[in-house]
Design an enzyme around this catalytic site. Structure first.
Site, PDB file in Angstrom:
ATOM      1  N   LYS A  25      -4.838   5.113  10.721  1.00 17.51           N
ATOM      2  CA  LYS A  25      -3.867   5.908  11.473  1.00 17.51           C
ATOM      3  C   LYS A  25      -2.635   6.231  10.612  1.00 17.51           C
ATOM      4  O   LYS A  25      -2.177   7.376  10.577  1.00 17.51           O
ATOM      5  CB  LYS A  25      -3.466   5.104  12.723  1.00 17.51           C
ATOM      6  CG  LYS A  25      -2.522   5.799  13.677  1.00 17.51           C
ATOM      7  CD  LYS A  25      -2.612   5.171  15.056  1.00 17.51           C
ATOM      8  CE  LYS A  25      -1.738   3.963  15.243  1.00 17.51           C
ATOM      9  NZ  LYS A  25      -0.309   4.256  15.325  1.00 17.51           N
ATOM     10  N   SER A  26      -2.128   5.231   9.900  1.00 14.32           N
ATOM     11  CA  SER A  26      -0.919   5.444   9.083  1.00 14.32           C
ATOM     12  C   SER A  26      -1.159   6.521   8.026  1.00 14.32           C
ATOM     13  O   SER A  26      -0.316   7.392   7.801  1.00 14.32           O
ATOM     14  CB  SER A  26      -0.526   4.147   8.362  1.00 14.32           C
ATOM     15  OG  SER A  26      -0.095   3.194   9.282  1.00 14.32           O
ATOM     16  N   ARG A  30       0.294  10.712   7.703  1.00 13.06           N
ATOM     17  CA  ARG A  30       0.976  11.200   6.491  1.00 13.06           C
ATOM     18  C   ARG A  30       0.221  12.365   5.873  1.00 13.06           C
ATOM     19  O   ARG A  30       0.821  13.336   5.420  1.00 13.06           O
ATOM     20  CB  ARG A  30       1.159  10.043   5.511  1.00 13.06           C
ATOM     21  CG  ARG A  30       2.238   9.044   6.001  1.00 13.06           C
ATOM     22  CD  ARG A  30       2.135   7.721   5.283  1.00 13.06           C
ATOM     23  NE  ARG A  30       3.264   6.826   5.561  1.00 13.06           N
ATOM     24  CZ  ARG A  30       3.321   5.972   6.577  1.00 13.06           C
ATOM     25  NH1 ARG A  30       2.321   5.887   7.444  1.00 13.06           N
ATOM     26  NH2 ARG A  30       4.382   5.198   6.764  1.00 13.06           N
ATOM     27  N   GLY A  98       5.383   6.794  17.761  1.00 19.32           N
ATOM     28  CA  GLY A  98       6.645   6.583  17.047  1.00 19.32           C
ATOM     29  C   GLY A  98       6.538   7.081  15.613  1.00 19.32           C
ATOM     30  O   GLY A  98       7.494   7.619  15.057  1.00 19.32           O
ATOM     31  N   SER A 170      10.957  -1.142   7.620  1.00 20.44           N
ATOM     32  CA  SER A 170      10.115  -0.196   8.362  1.00 20.44           C
ATOM     33  C   SER A 170       9.532   0.861   7.429  1.00 20.44           C
ATOM     34  O   SER A 170      10.262   1.602   6.771  1.00 20.44           O
ATOM     35  CB  SER A 170      10.944   0.483   9.455  1.00 20.44           C
ATOM     36  OG  SER A 170      10.299   1.667   9.886  1.00 20.44           O
ATOM     37  N   ASP A 318       1.337  -5.234  13.078  1.00 15.73           N
ATOM     38  CA  ASP A 318       0.418  -4.602  14.030  1.00 15.73           C
ATOM     39  C   ASP A 318      -0.725  -5.526  14.449  1.00 15.73           C
ATOM     40  O   ASP A 318      -1.408  -5.261  15.444  1.00 15.73           O
ATOM     41  CB  ASP A 318      -0.175  -3.317  13.437  1.00 15.73           C
ATOM     42  CG  ASP A 318       0.875  -2.215  13.324  1.00 15.73           C
ATOM     43  OD1 ASP A 318       1.926  -2.323  13.984  1.00 15.73           O
ATOM     44  OD2 ASP A 318       0.645  -1.254  12.571  1.00 15.73           O
ATOM     45  N   LYS A 345       8.078  -2.151  20.102  1.00 21.77           N
ATOM     46  CA  LYS A 345       6.869  -1.387  19.767  1.00 21.77           C
ATOM     47  C   LYS A 345       6.460  -0.594  21.012  1.00 21.77           C
ATOM     48  O   LYS A 345       7.261  -0.376  21.903  1.00 21.77           O
ATOM     49  CB  LYS A 345       5.764  -2.340  19.299  1.00 21.77           C
ATOM     50  CG  LYS A 345       6.064  -2.988  17.949  1.00 21.77           C
ATOM     51  CD  LYS A 345       5.978  -1.968  16.827  1.00 21.77           C
ATOM     52  CE  LYS A 345       6.255  -2.571  15.470  1.00 21.77           C
ATOM     53  NZ  LYS A 345       6.341  -1.554  14.427  1.00 21.77           N
ATOM     54  N   ARG A 349       5.880  -6.369  22.903  1.00 24.99           N
ATOM     55  CA  ARG A 349       4.602  -7.069  22.653  1.00 24.99           C
ATOM     56  C   ARG A 349       4.712  -8.584  22.785  1.00 24.99           C
ATOM     57  O   ARG A 349       3.698  -9.253  23.001  1.00 24.99           O
ATOM     58  CB  ARG A 349       4.038  -6.660  21.287  1.00 24.99           C
ATOM     59  CG  ARG A 349       3.502  -5.243  21.314  1.00 24.99           C
ATOM     60  CD  ARG A 349       2.849  -4.814  20.023  1.00 24.99           C
ATOM     61  NE  ARG A 349       2.208  -3.516  20.214  1.00 24.99           N
ATOM     62  CZ  ARG A 349       1.888  -2.688  19.232  1.00 24.99           C
ATOM     63  NH1 ARG A 349       2.137  -3.016  17.975  1.00 24.99           N
ATOM     64  NH2 ARG A 349       1.304  -1.538  19.496  1.00 24.99           N
TER      65      ARG A 349
HETATM   66  C1  S3P Z   1       3.648   2.233  10.560  1.00 23.76           C
HETATM   67  C2  S3P Z   1       4.619   1.289  10.329  1.00 23.76           C
HETATM   68  C3  S3P Z   1       4.879   0.180  11.260  1.00 23.76           C
HETATM   69  C4  S3P Z   1       3.692  -0.056  12.185  1.00 23.76           C
HETATM   70  C5  S3P Z   1       3.192   1.218  12.801  1.00 23.76           C
HETATM   71  C6  S3P Z   1       2.750   2.189  11.722  1.00 23.76           C
HETATM   72  C7  S3P Z   1       3.494   3.312   9.565  1.00 23.76           C
HETATM   73  O1  S3P Z   1       6.001   0.518  12.052  1.00 23.76           O
HETATM   74  O2  S3P Z   1       4.040  -0.964  13.196  1.00 23.76           O
HETATM   75  O3  S3P Z   1       2.097   0.950  13.647  1.00 23.76           O
HETATM   76  O4  S3P Z   1       2.472   4.033   9.592  1.00 23.76           O
HETATM   77  O5  S3P Z   1       4.392   3.477   8.747  1.00 23.76           O
HETATM   78  P1  S3P Z   1       7.520   0.275  11.550  1.00 23.76           P
HETATM   79  O6  S3P Z   1       7.798   1.229  10.468  1.00 23.76           O
HETATM   80  O7  S3P Z   1       8.349   0.546  12.773  1.00 23.76           O
HETATM   81  O8  S3P Z   1       7.570  -1.147  11.103  1.00 23.76           O
END
Ligand code: S3P
Length: 431
Positions: A25-26, A30, A98, A170, A318, A345, A349
């Protein structure tokens, strides 16, 4: 979540089989964002099936970047618009994501138009000051609801480079600032308090940008142009975590997960699971566009206990819900410290894990920034809530496998935010 998305999970004796995990997903977020501001058409295989990534693609389309599905296995094509996107005619709806709101804000800050971003009820409660502060320092004007919450109105424009040291560790903030840095005059530096996942840096490099890393600082010089890429998105290790924890619960379990992301900033999970007794081996290591990928084989043997604190908490943020949901069955239990971030989150959580564990008869100590879950406990099935949070829904499906009696999870549909086929895949491998 409506009752329509209730799922019942029955106790299991073991898990066994092969699971093909959808793209990370991350990385998918991007790739979708950078492909939109690149020149040319990018193609991705195994792009994430997550609803969150669909939110990103939808926002990028509203900004002029057309995309289409090439098959049913996650192959997509994204048409780049170049550095200057088209002004959106409507609100950019980030849904539950987010990541979409925070990272996209970095790109929108450098555009010559105003855009508005909104999200669902959960996202509307989440803190955005962490990206508003650096982007404002760079010269963007951002309006938010009370307390720095969504919706956001971003008046983009010329940006100047900054040297920024965020208070919270973060990766979303880091990517947001580096993406904004692409549009800023001069060299932008992001110095993080603890090393976080580096998919932003790796993806920027894949699209042809120069990003330097020295110590805990990532640097990017503004004005660089991106070019389209072809990439295979590695399987999401945070989704794999649910199957790995399920295997850990049953001695004799055996699962194979091909093509999983092995990026060292994410792979702390494997070390903790090994430390707790899961037998793990990784084969067929390869690199795709700078990201490490491998096939995981895991066997359940012992299941001991662990303490997660400091940098480990950030590295496992996560996966803590599923580690916590599996912890009562461990020998020594689990202590989680320095995890205040878990409270902001998709749900709180810490509270969600504690509430569900207690409903199943477990003892759990909830702390402002963590929890302590004793080991050696026997849990019973119960009627649980996902709290609208994908990782809570999936974590408790795993927990329910070792409880006595059936467990029902209300709002299980939330799982689709990161992993729409999760319950089907879990059913296929449980015995
Ligand atoms: C993520 C970073 C983390 C993670 C989120 C995905 C990312 O959040 O918890 O699920 O893809 O950069 P934070 O940047 O708020 O720590």
């Amino acid at each position: 979540m409506p009752d329509g998305s209730k799922v019942t999970v029955r106790p299991a004796r073991a898990v066994r089989g092969v699971v093909r995990i959808p793209g990370d997903k991350s990385i998918s977020h991007r790739y979708a964002m950078l492909a939109a501001i690149a020149e040319g058409t990018s193609r991705f295989q195994n792009f994430s099936a997550a609803r969150d990534c669909a939110s990103t693609l939808d926002c990028m389309r509203r900004l002029g970047s057309e995309w289409k599905r090439l098959d049913d296995d996650g192959a997509i094509e994204v048409r780049g618009v170049g550095r200057q996107l088209n002004p959106p005619t409507e609100m950019l709806d980030c849904g539950n994501s987010g990541s979409t709101m925070r990272m996209l804000s970095g790109i929108l800050a450098g555009q010559s138009f105003t855009s508005e971003l909104c999200g669902d009820e959960s996202l509307s409660r989440r803190p955005m000051a962490r990206i508003m502060t650096p982007l404002s320092e760079m010269g963007a004007k951002i309006e938010a609801a009370e307390g720095g919450r969504p919706p956001l109105k971003i008046h983009g424009g010329p940006l100047k480079a900054i040297h920024y040291r965020p208070e919270v560790a973060s990766a979303q903030v880091k990517s947001c600032v580096l993406f904004a840095g692409l549009f800023a005059e001069g060299e932008t530096v992001l110095e993080e308090p603890i090393r976080t996942r580096d998919h932003g840096e790796i993806a920027l490099r894949a699209f042809g940008a120069e990003v330097e890393r020295t110590g805990n600082a990532s640097r990017i010089v503004g004005g660089q142009r991106l070019r389209a890429i072809e990439a295979h998105v590695p399987g999401d290790l945070s989704s794999a975590a649910f199957f790995l924890c399920a295997a850990a619960l049953f001695p004799g379990s055996q699962i194979t997960l091909p093509g999983i992301l092995m990026n060292p900033t994410r792979a702390r999970l494997l070390e903790i699971l090994v430390q707790m007794g899961l037998k793990v081996s990784v084969a067929h290591l390869e690199e795709h566009q700078g990201e490490l990928v491998g096939t995981i084989e895991a066997h359940g043997t012992a299941w001991t206990g662990a303490v997660i604190a400091g940098a480990d908490t950030a590295a496992l943020i996560d996966e803590i819900p599923v580690l916590a949901a599996a912890a009562p069955y461990s020998e020594g239990g689990l202590e989680v410290r320095d995890a205040k971030e878990l409270r902001v989150k998709e749900s709180d959580r810490i509270a969600a894990v504690a509430a569900n564990l207690r409903k199943m008869g477990a003892e759990v100590e909830e702390r402002p920034d963590g929890m302590r879950i004793p080991g050696g406990q026997h849990l019973h099935g119960a009627e649980l809530d996902s709290f609208g949070d994908h990782r809570i829904a999936m974590a408790f499906a795993v927990c329910a496998l070792r409880a006595e009696g059936e467990t029902t999870i209300r709002g299980a549909d939330a799982a689709g935010v990161s992993y729409p086929m999760f319950f089907e895949e879990l059913r296929k491998i449980t015995e």
